[in-house]
Design a protein around this motif. Structure first.
Motif, PDB file in Angstrom:
ATOM      1  N   GLY A 130       0.795  -1.226   0.000  1.00 57.66           N
ATOM      2  CA  GLY A 130       0.000   0.000   0.000  1.00 57.66           C
ATOM      3  C   GLY A 130       0.823   1.270   0.000  1.00 57.66           C
ATOM      4  O   GLY A 130       0.443   2.265  -0.588  1.00 57.66           O
ATOM      5  N   GLY A 131       1.959   1.245   0.674  1.00 62.15           N
ATOM      6  CA  GLY A 131       2.818   2.418   0.689  1.00 62.15           C
ATOM      7  C   GLY A 131       2.341   3.563   1.557  1.00 62.15           C
ATOM      8  O   GLY A 131       2.718   4.699   1.338  1.00 62.15           O
ATOM      9  N   GLU A 132       1.494   3.277   2.542  1.00 60.86           N
ATOM     10  CA  GLU A 132       1.044   4.336   3.440  1.00 60.86           C
ATOM     11  C   GLU A 132       2.199   4.865   4.281  1.00 60.86           C
ATOM     12  O   GLU A 132       3.157   4.150   4.546  1.00 60.86           O
ATOM     13  N   THR A 133       2.083   6.090   4.714  1.00 60.25           N
ATOM     14  CA  THR A 133       3.066   6.643   5.627  1.00 60.25           C
ATOM     15  C   THR A 133       3.066   5.786   6.890  1.00 60.25           C
ATOM     16  O   THR A 133       2.011   5.466   7.425  1.00 60.25           O
ATOM     17  N   GLY A 134       4.234   5.396   7.336  1.00 59.97           N
ATOM     18  CA  GLY A 134       4.348   4.565   8.532  1.00 59.97           C
ATOM     19  C   GLY A 134       4.165   3.079   8.274  1.00 59.97           C
ATOM     20  O   GLY A 134       4.097   2.294   9.211  1.00 59.97           O
ATOM     21  N   ALA A 135       4.099   2.698   6.998  1.00 58.46           N
ATOM     22  CA  ALA A 135       3.873   1.287   6.673  1.00 58.46           C
ATOM     23  C   ALA A 135       4.987   0.396   7.210  1.00 58.46           C
ATOM     24  O   ALA A 135       4.720  -0.691   7.730  1.00 58.46           O
ATOM     25  N   GLY A 136       6.218   0.845   7.094  1.00 55.16           N
ATOM     26  CA  GLY A 136       7.337   0.040   7.570  1.00 55.16           C
ATOM     27  C   GLY A 136       7.251  -0.214   9.060  1.00 55.16           C
ATOM     28  O   GLY A 136       7.438  -1.337   9.527  1.00 55.16           O
ATOM     29  N   ALA A 137       6.942   0.826   9.823  1.00 54.74           N
ATOM     30  CA  ALA A 137       6.814   0.680  11.276  1.00 54.74           C
ATOM     31  C   ALA A 137       5.644  -0.223  11.636  1.00 54.74           C
ATOM     32  O   ALA A 137       5.744  -1.058  12.540  1.00 54.74           O
ATOM     33  N   ALA A 138       4.525  -0.077  10.921  1.00 52.34           N
ATOM     34  CA  ALA A 138       3.358  -0.920  11.197  1.00 52.34           C
ATOM     35  C   ALA A 138       3.657  -2.386  10.883  1.00 52.34           C
ATOM     36  O   ALA A 138       3.294  -3.282  11.646  1.00 52.34           O
ATOM     37  N   ALA A 139       4.334  -2.627   9.763  1.00 56.47           N
ATOM     38  CA  ALA A 139       4.705  -3.995   9.396  1.00 56.47           C
ATOM     39  C   ALA A 139       5.661  -4.573  10.425  1.00 56.47           C
ATOM     40  O   ALA A 139       5.546  -5.739  10.819  1.00 56.47           O
ATOM     41  N   GLU A 140       6.600  -3.748  10.888  1.00 57.05           N
ATOM     42  CA  GLU A 140       7.553  -4.223  11.888  1.00 57.05           C
ATOM     43  C   GLU A 140       6.852  -4.550  13.208  1.00 57.05           C
ATOM     44  O   GLU A 140       7.186  -5.528  13.872  1.00 57.05           O
ATOM     45  N   ARG A 141       5.842  -3.750  13.585  1.00 56.96           N
ATOM     46  CA  ARG A 141       5.074  -4.059  14.808  1.00 56.96           C
ATOM     47  C   ARG A 141       4.393  -5.421  14.689  1.00 56.96           C
ATOM     48  O   ARG A 141       4.364  -6.191  15.644  1.00 56.96           O
ATOM     49  N   LEU A 142       3.836  -5.704  13.511  1.00 58.42           N
ATOM     50  CA  LEU A 142       3.209  -7.016  13.313  1.00 58.42           C
ATOM     51  C   LEU A 142       4.240  -8.134  13.417  1.00 58.42           C
ATOM     52  O   LEU A 142       3.969  -9.174  14.019  1.00 58.42           O
ATOM     53  N   LEU A 143       5.391  -7.928  12.820  1.00 53.83           N
ATOM     54  CA  LEU A 143       6.452  -8.935  12.896  1.00 53.83           C
ATOM     55  C   LEU A 143       6.867  -9.160  14.345  1.00 53.83           C
ATOM     56  O   LEU A 143       7.032 -10.303  14.786  1.00 53.83           O
ATOM     57  N   ARG A 144       7.005  -8.093  15.098  1.00 58.40           N
ATOM     58  CA  ARG A 144       7.385  -8.217  16.515  1.00 58.40           C
ATOM     59  C   ARG A 144       6.285  -8.926  17.317  1.00 58.40           C
ATOM     60  O   ARG A 144       6.585  -9.729  18.197  1.00 58.40           O
ATOM     61  N   ARG A 145       5.026  -8.629  16.980  1.00 55.53           N
ATOM     62  CA  ARG A 145       3.917  -9.313  17.669  1.00 55.53           C
ATOM     63  C   ARG A 145       3.951 -10.805  17.372  1.00 55.53           C
ATOM     64  O   ARG A 145       3.777 -11.629  18.263  1.00 55.53           O
ATOM     65  N   MET A 146       4.210 -11.152  16.101  1.00 56.88           N
ATOM     66  CA  MET A 146       4.342 -12.569  15.727  1.00 56.88           C
ATOM     67  C   MET A 146       5.451 -13.233  16.523  1.00 56.88           C
ATOM     68  O   MET A 146       5.277 -14.322  17.074  1.00 56.88           O
ATOM     69  N   ALA A 147       6.609 -12.580  16.562  1.00 57.47           N
ATOM     70  CA  ALA A 147       7.771 -13.144  17.255  1.00 57.47           C
ATOM     71  C   ALA A 147       7.490 -13.301  18.745  1.00 57.47           C
ATOM     72  O   ALA A 147       7.858 -14.325  19.341  1.00 57.47           O
ATOM     73  N   ALA A 148       6.826 -12.322  19.341  1.00 54.25           N
ATOM     74  CA  ALA A 148       6.504 -12.404  20.774  1.00 54.25           C
ATOM     75  C   ALA A 148       5.550 -13.561  21.050  1.00 54.25           C
ATOM     76  O   ALA A 148       5.742 -14.320  22.014  1.00 54.25           O
ATOM     77  N   LEU A 149       4.541 -13.709  20.217  1.00 48.47           N
ATOM     78  CA  LEU A 149       3.601 -14.825  20.396  1.00 48.47           C
ATOM     79  C   LEU A 149       4.306 -16.165  20.197  1.00 48.47           C
ATOM     80  O   LEU A 149       4.016 -17.137  20.889  1.00 48.47           O
ATOM     81  N   HIS A 150       5.230 -16.200  19.246  1.00 45.58           N
ATOM     82  CA  HIS A 150       6.019 -17.425  19.045  1.00 45.58           C
ATOM     83  C   HIS A 150       6.817 -17.749  20.308  1.00 45.58           C
ATOM     84  O   HIS A 150       6.846 -18.899  20.757  1.00 45.58           O
ATOM     85  N   GLU A 151       7.446 -16.738  20.880  1.00 41.96           N
ATOM     86  CA  GLU A 151       8.229 -16.936  22.107  1.00 41.96           C
ATOM     87  C   GLU A 151       7.356 -17.378  23.276  1.00 41.96           C
ATOM     88  O   GLU A 151       7.818 -18.081  24.166  1.00 41.96           O
ATOM     89  N   GLU A 152       6.067 -16.990  23.257  1.00 37.83           N
ATOM     90  CA  GLU A 152       5.133 -17.371  24.320  1.00 37.83           C
ATOM     91  C   GLU A 152       4.571 -18.781  24.120  1.00 37.83           C
ATOM     92  O   GLU A 152       3.736 -19.226  24.892  1.00 37.83           O
ATOM     93  N   GLY A 153       5.013 -19.443  23.066  1.00 35.17           N
ATOM     94  CA  GLY A 153       4.575 -20.822  22.869  1.00 35.17           C
ATOM     95  C   GLY A 153       3.746 -21.075  21.635  1.00 35.17           C
ATOM     96  O   GLY A 153       3.367 -22.208  21.370  1.00 35.17           O
ATOM     97  N   ARG A 154       3.440 -20.051  20.850  1.00 30.04           N
ATOM     98  CA  ARG A 154       2.690 -20.248  19.615  1.00 30.04           C
ATOM     99  C   ARG A 154       3.661 -20.598  18.497  1.00 30.04           C
ATOM    100  O   ARG A 154       4.055 -19.763  17.698  1.00 30.04           O
ATOM    101  N   GLY A 155       4.091 -21.871  18.485  1.00 31.62           N
ATOM    102  CA  GLY A 155       5.064 -22.323  17.503  1.00 31.62           C
ATOM    103  C   GLY A 155       4.649 -22.090  16.071  1.00 31.62           C
ATOM    104  O   GLY A 155       5.490 -21.925  15.191  1.00 31.62           O
ATOM    105  N   ASP A 156       3.338 -22.038  15.827  1.00 28.28           N
ATOM    106  CA  ASP A 156       2.837 -21.817  14.476  1.00 28.28           C
ATOM    107  C   ASP A 156       3.037 -20.377  14.012  1.00 28.28           C
ATOM    108  O   ASP A 156       2.852 -20.076  12.847  1.00 28.28           O
ATOM    109  N   LEU A 157       3.431 -19.478  14.901  1.00 24.44           N
ATOM    110  CA  LEU A 157       3.617 -18.083  14.531  1.00 24.44           C
ATOM    111  C   LEU A 157       5.078 -17.691  14.375  1.00 24.44           C
ATOM    112  O   LEU A 157       5.409 -16.511  14.369  1.00 24.44           O
ATOM    113  N   ARG A 158       5.942 -18.663  14.254  1.00 21.28           N
ATOM    114  CA  ARG A 158       7.340 -18.342  13.981  1.00 21.28           C
ATOM    115  C   ARG A 158       7.380 -17.583  12.660  1.00 21.28           C
ATOM    116  O   ARG A 158       6.805 -18.030  11.669  1.00 21.28           O
TER     117      ARG A 158
END
Length: 191
Positions: A130-158
């Motif tokens: 989409g190229g919205e302003t702040g897209a990179g930061a928003a995408a990175e937040r999602l990646l970090r949320r995925m990684a955190a959930l993976h670390e909490e035991g959600r192996g499917d979210l690696r």
């Protein structure tokens, strides 16, 4: 079956595939309403139609169909949500990242649905396209949320990798999508 015909339209890549799929669905609904109990679209049928819409980049139509499912049934499944998220990414609309994010957040509030890697990657992909302003930061937040959930035991979210992490970390799909989002996001002007 009708779902097979709709799926064939989705695979065809024909420019009218989404229209044809919706027409078949509406015909099935009309026949069912007229009393034909053998013709009733199930979630597989709806997912096939959503797939056609997503491939066509018709995210608004896919979202409207999802809203109808949430209101009238049948009950959407994880594939349903992932397909609509993919549709937002394919739409390449300027607001597709925020629209996909809103849907992902809505799905997260539904305890009967388990968000999966495909959903996260589709939302990250929407931010990248989409190229919205702040897209990179928003995408990175999602990646970090995925990684955190993976670390909490959600192996499917690696975070996704195209190849095993030890052999080819540069092929990490989730991270690559975040990089693309960051590089395509407009920078705010400094005055």
């Amino acid at each position: 079956t009708c779902s097979s015909v709709i799926n064939a339209w989705a695979q065809s890549g024909h420019r009218l595939a989404a229209d044809r799929a919706e027409h078949i669905l509406h015909t099935m609904l009309s026949l069912h309403a007229a009393g034909d109990r053998q013709i009733r679209p199930d979630i597989v049928t709806y997912n096939c139609v959503l797939n056609c819409l997503a491939k066509a980049g018709a995210a608004d139509r896919a979202q409207a169909l999802l809203d109808q499912l949430l209101r009238d049934g049948p009950k959407p499944c994880e594939r349903t949500y992932a397909t609509v998220l993919h549709g937002w990414a394919r739409s390449r609309r300027p607001d597709c990242g925020s629209r996909a994010q809103a849907l992902l957040d809505a799905v997260a509030s539904r305890p009967e649905v388990q968000i999966n890697r495909r959903m996260y990657n589709a939302a990250i992909d929407a931010w990248a396209r989409g190229g919205e302003t702040g897209a990179g930061a928003a995408a990175e937040r999602l990646l970090r949320r995925m990684a955190a959930l993976h670390e909490e035991g959600r192996g499917d979210l690696r975070p996704d990798r195209g190849e095993p992490a030890a052999t080819a970390p540069e092929h990490d799909i989730s991270h690559l999508l975040v990089y693309v989002a960051a590089s395509s996001s407009p920078r705010p002007m400094l005055l």
